[in-house]
Structures are given as C-alpha cells and as structure tokens.
Scaffold this motif. Structure first.
Motif, PDB file in Angstrom:
ATOM      1  N   UNK A 166      35.667  59.224  56.151  1.00  0.00           N
ATOM      2  CA  UNK A 166      36.460  59.607  54.825  1.00  0.00           C
ATOM      3  C   UNK A 166      35.451  59.165  53.684  1.00  0.00           C
ATOM      4  N   UNK A 167      34.567  58.160  53.792  1.00  0.00           N
ATOM      5  CA  UNK A 167      33.652  58.003  52.660  1.00  0.00           C
ATOM      6  C   UNK A 167      32.807  59.271  52.523  1.00  0.00           C
ATOM      7  N   UNK A 168      32.171  59.776  53.500  1.00  0.00           N
ATOM      8  CA  UNK A 168      31.252  60.753  53.670  1.00  0.00           C
ATOM      9  C   UNK A 168      31.905  61.842  52.934  1.00  0.00           C
ATOM     10  N   UNK A 169      33.107  62.137  53.436  1.00  0.00           N
ATOM     11  CA  UNK A 169      34.195  63.294  52.882  1.00  0.00           C
ATOM     12  C   UNK A 169      34.446  63.440  51.381  1.00  0.00           C
ATOM     13  N   UNK A 170      34.621  61.768  50.867  1.00  0.00           N
ATOM     14  CA  UNK A 170      34.986  62.088  49.549  1.00  0.00           C
ATOM     15  C   UNK A 170      34.189  61.122  48.439  1.00  0.00           C
ATOM     16  N   UNK A 171      32.914  61.021  48.869  1.00  0.00           N
ATOM     17  CA  UNK A 171      32.107  60.145  48.185  1.00  0.00           C
ATOM     18  C   UNK A 171      32.086  60.540  46.512  1.00  0.00           C
ATOM     19  N   UNK A 172      32.098  61.946  46.433  1.00  0.00           N
ATOM     20  CA  UNK A 172      32.040  62.418  45.117  1.00  0.00           C
ATOM     21  C   UNK A 172      33.089  62.017  43.960  1.00  0.00           C
ATOM     22  N   UNK A 173      34.175  61.497  44.665  1.00  0.00           N
ATOM     23  CA  UNK A 173      35.409  61.025  43.849  1.00  0.00           C
ATOM     24  C   UNK A 173      34.926  59.692  43.086  1.00  0.00           C
ATOM     25  N   UNK A 174      34.109  59.129  43.506  1.00  0.00           N
ATOM     26  CA  UNK A 174      33.706  57.487  43.289  1.00  0.00           C
ATOM     27  C   UNK A 174      32.643  57.476  42.215  1.00  0.00           C
ATOM     28  N   UNK A 175      31.736  58.688  41.785  1.00  0.00           N
ATOM     29  CA  UNK A 175      30.709  58.700  40.948  1.00  0.00           C
ATOM     30  C   UNK A 175      30.985  58.201  39.523  1.00  0.00           C
ATOM     31  N   UNK A 176      30.254  57.588  38.889  1.00  0.00           N
ATOM     32  CA  UNK A 176      30.256  57.198  37.668  1.00  0.00           C
ATOM     33  C   UNK A 176      31.317  56.148  37.220  1.00  0.00           C
ATOM     34  N   UNK A 177      32.056  55.414  38.494  1.00  0.00           N
ATOM     35  CA  UNK A 177      33.063  54.518  38.109  1.00  0.00           C
ATOM     36  C   UNK A 177      32.764  53.309  38.998  1.00  0.00           C
ATOM     37  N   UNK A 178      33.270  51.979  38.226  1.00  0.00           N
ATOM     38  CA  UNK A 178      33.223  50.773  39.265  1.00  0.00           C
ATOM     39  C   UNK A 178      34.473  50.924  40.256  1.00  0.00           C
ATOM     40  N   UNK A 179      33.934  51.013  41.567  1.00  0.00           N
ATOM     41  CA  UNK A 179      34.869  50.820  42.562  1.00  0.00           C
ATOM     42  C   UNK A 179      35.033  49.548  43.148  1.00  0.00           C
ATOM     43  N   UNK A 180      36.547  49.503  42.928  1.00  0.00           N
ATOM     44  CA  UNK A 180      36.853  47.994  43.675  1.00  0.00           C
ATOM     45  C   UNK A 180      37.784  48.362  45.010  1.00  0.00           C
ATOM     46  N   UNK A 181      37.069  48.057  46.025  1.00  0.00           N
ATOM     47  CA  UNK A 181      37.753  48.188  47.467  1.00  0.00           C
ATOM     48  C   UNK A 181      38.637  47.032  47.695  1.00  0.00           C
ATOM     49  N   UNK A 182      39.944  47.324  48.281  1.00  0.00           N
ATOM     50  CA  UNK A 182      40.844  46.204  48.662  1.00  0.00           C
ATOM     51  C   UNK A 182      41.566  46.489  49.994  1.00  0.00           C
ATOM     52  N   UNK A 183      42.180  45.690  50.253  1.00  0.00           N
ATOM     53  CA  UNK A 183      43.102  45.531  51.672  1.00  0.00           C
ATOM     54  C   UNK A 183      43.633  44.320  51.440  1.00  0.00           C
ATOM     55  N   UNK A 184      44.573  44.044  52.699  1.00  0.00           N
ATOM     56  CA  UNK A 184      45.459  42.991  52.879  1.00  0.00           C
ATOM     57  C   UNK A 184      44.860  41.692  52.448  1.00  0.00           C
ATOM     58  N   UNK A 185      43.888  41.193  53.185  1.00  0.00           N
ATOM     59  CA  UNK A 185      43.255  39.655  52.875  1.00  0.00           C
ATOM     60  C   UNK A 185      41.710  39.795  52.586  1.00  0.00           C
ATOM     61  N   UNK A 186      41.162  40.958  52.642  1.00  0.00           N
ATOM     62  CA  UNK A 186      39.744  40.608  52.260  1.00  0.00           C
ATOM     63  C   UNK A 186      38.720  41.480  53.321  1.00  0.00           C
ATOM     64  N   UNK A 187      39.089  41.595  54.654  1.00  0.00           N
ATOM     65  CA  UNK A 187      38.195  41.554  55.785  1.00  0.00           C
ATOM     66  C   UNK A 187      37.926  42.939  55.768  1.00  0.00           C
ATOM     67  N   UNK A 188      38.708  43.959  55.699  1.00  0.00           N
ATOM     68  CA  UNK A 188      38.461  45.478  55.859  1.00  0.00           C
ATOM     69  C   UNK A 188      37.468  45.783  54.545  1.00  0.00           C
ATOM     70  N   UNK A 189      38.097  45.424  53.388  1.00  0.00           N
ATOM     71  CA  UNK A 189      37.327  45.835  52.280  1.00  0.00           C
ATOM     72  C   UNK A 189      36.004  45.156  52.103  1.00  0.00           C
ATOM     73  N   UNK A 190      35.536  44.345  52.775  1.00  0.00           N
ATOM     74  CA  UNK A 190      34.342  43.570  52.686  1.00  0.00           C
ATOM     75  C   UNK A 190      33.452  44.391  53.438  1.00  0.00           C
ATOM     76  N   UNK A 191      33.701  44.942  54.513  1.00  0.00           N
ATOM     77  CA  UNK A 191      32.847  46.038  55.274  1.00  0.00           C
ATOM     78  C   UNK A 191      32.785  47.339  54.747  1.00  0.00           C
ATOM     79  N   UNK A 192      33.896  47.480  54.045  1.00  0.00           N
ATOM     80  CA  UNK A 192      33.964  49.162  53.462  1.00  0.00           C
ATOM     81  C   UNK A 192      32.971  48.809  52.273  1.00  0.00           C
ATOM     82  N   UNK A 193      32.876  47.641  51.352  1.00  0.00           N
ATOM     83  CA  UNK A 193      32.001  47.587  50.248  1.00  0.00           C
ATOM     84  C   UNK A 193      30.568  47.858  50.573  1.00  0.00           C
TER      85      UNK A 193
END
Length: 261
Positions: A166-193
């Motif tokens: 999904x990141x490969x498919x949509x990475x252009x959505x994130x350009x020029x922004x501060x991206x804050x990844x989030x999930x329920x308790x932190x574990x998934x967004x840590x790997x994602x970041x």
C-alpha cells in the motif's frame, strides 16, 4: 463498578530465550489469575492482560525486574468484567506480523510525537515548522470503520502484511507533509514509520502509545468515533470506557487476532 484493570504494552527488544521466558510468564500470569495474551518473538514482546489491579501491577513489576523490559510502558483502561476468556503465552516469528525482515525496530526506531504535541499541531493545522500534518491510519479497514482521526488517510488494508505494498502504491500522497502514523497502541505504526523512512518519505513520526495513549492523555480531540480493541469490550470511547458498539466476535476468539496494537 470498574474493577478489572486492562493493560496493553509492547517493546521491541532482542529476546533469545523465548521458550524459557514463555514458561516463566505463563506460570506467573496463571498464579496471579490474569487473562489475556502475551506474544514473544526474537524481536520483542507484545501483550494484553486483564485482572485485579494489584495482580496486573504485580505482573508488570515482575517484567520490569528484567533489564530488557525495565522501561516497558503500559496503556491502562478499566472494565466491569473480564474481557478475555483465557490466558495464552505464545512464541511467534514476529510480535506483529509485517513479513518485512529488514524492519528491525529494536535496532533504531523512527521519531515519535507525544499526544499533547499532536493535539496542538492539529489545533493549529500544522507542525511547529509550519508544515501541514497528515494522519496515516495503519490499522485494518474494519478497525478504521469504528473510528479514526479527522481526515486520516486510510489505505483500506485487510491485514498489516499489506501495508508495504500500500505504501508503494500511495507514497505520493505523503510528499511535502509531516506524516504521523498511528494505530491502536503503537506497535504497528512503529514498524510502519520505519518502513516509510526507508522508502524515502522525508518527514515521518509515530504517535507514541497510539490511540489508547492519546485518549488517556488528551481525550477525543480531532478523533471521530470509537477505537476497536481486540478483546471482549469490542470498542472503547475517548473516555476509555467500553462504548458498546458491536463488532466481529472473532477478535475475542482468535489469539492471533486478539493481540494487535
């Protein structure tokens, strides 16, 4: 009366004695009358537990006595009834499955943002450098449907192993922004970041402690709906009380589902 203390916690840290540790944690949790799920893997520990407050905190103190888990932080909430049906301690390949072996959070994590700071940024519409904020929900689609941050990006993944594509498919959505990844308790967004930074996304942060810590520290500001949790409570509102919304019963039955953060 809310008498059951529920905790969620994880830590990415090298564990080379998972099988012996499994036995120790199983014995200790059973002796304290706790229920829930603990996952152990070479990359770390991930747990959801519930029981009497003294017992839960005694178990956390037992973990803190191990140097590897001395700084393990928990997210707390309360319930009137025990939300788990059994106590499981399992050894797995990953504590949260991404199927991307190059991502090793124990070797170095992406920067994080605390809940109070994120709320201030969302209040003002930009970070302290004046850059626009984009919230990226790394959870599964059915979780997102119960609630998420206002305007959050949702790539409609069905399982976390789909996130790298999904990141490969949509990475252009994130350009020029501060991206804050989030999930329920932190574990998934840590790997994602970490994955996003390695993929060349310039400004990526993870929400420290996820949605549950955000609710605990600042409430529901800029969040709409509830937060799905993988136990018998199903969903929690911003006050961290069970909100009563129905969701799939599979979360309380399947130990591999009922341990995501």
């Amino acid at each position: 009366m809310q008498e059951i203390l529920n905790i969620a916690a994880y830590k990415f840290v090298a564990i080379d004695d998972a099988l012996s540790l499994q036995g120790e944690l199983r014995a200790r949790s059973h002796s304290l009358g706790l229920m829930g799920t603990i996952l152990l893997a070479p990359e770390g520990i991930n747990l959801f537990l519930a029981g009497a407050a003294e017992a839960v905190r005694g178990f956390v103190a037992f973990l803190h006595a191990d140097a590897r888990f001395a700084d393990l932080e928990t997210k707390e909430s309360w319930s009137a009834a025990q939300p788990f049906r059994r106590m499981l301690v399992k050894v797995k390949r990953e504590i949260i499955r991404m199927d991307h072996p190059a991502i090793q959070p124990a070797a170095g994590r992406a920067p994080g943002v605390e809940a109070q700071t994120l709320k201030r940024w969302l209040d003002q519409g930009h970070d302290d450098a004046g850059q626009p904020i984009v919230m990226l929900d790394t959870r599964n689609a059915f979780e997102v449907d119960h609630g998420t941050f206002e305007g959050a990006i949702d790539w409609r993944i069905e399982k976390f192993t789909e996130f790298p594509q999904a990141l490969l498919d949509h990475r252009d959505q994130l350009a020029g922004k501060t991206v804050v990844s989030f999930c329920t308790g932190g574990i998934r967004c840590e790997k994602a970041a970490i994955l996003m930074r390695e993929a060349g996304v310039a400004d990526v942060l993870q929400l420290e402690g996820g949605i549950l810590k955000y609710f605990e520290q600042v409430g529901g500001a800029h969040y709409r709906g509830d937060c799905f949790v993988f136990d018998g409570r199903r969903t929690l509102g911003p006050d961290l009380a069970a909100s009563g919304n129905a969701a799939s019963a599979r979360a309380a039955e399947d130990p591999d589902i009922a341990i995501k953060q």
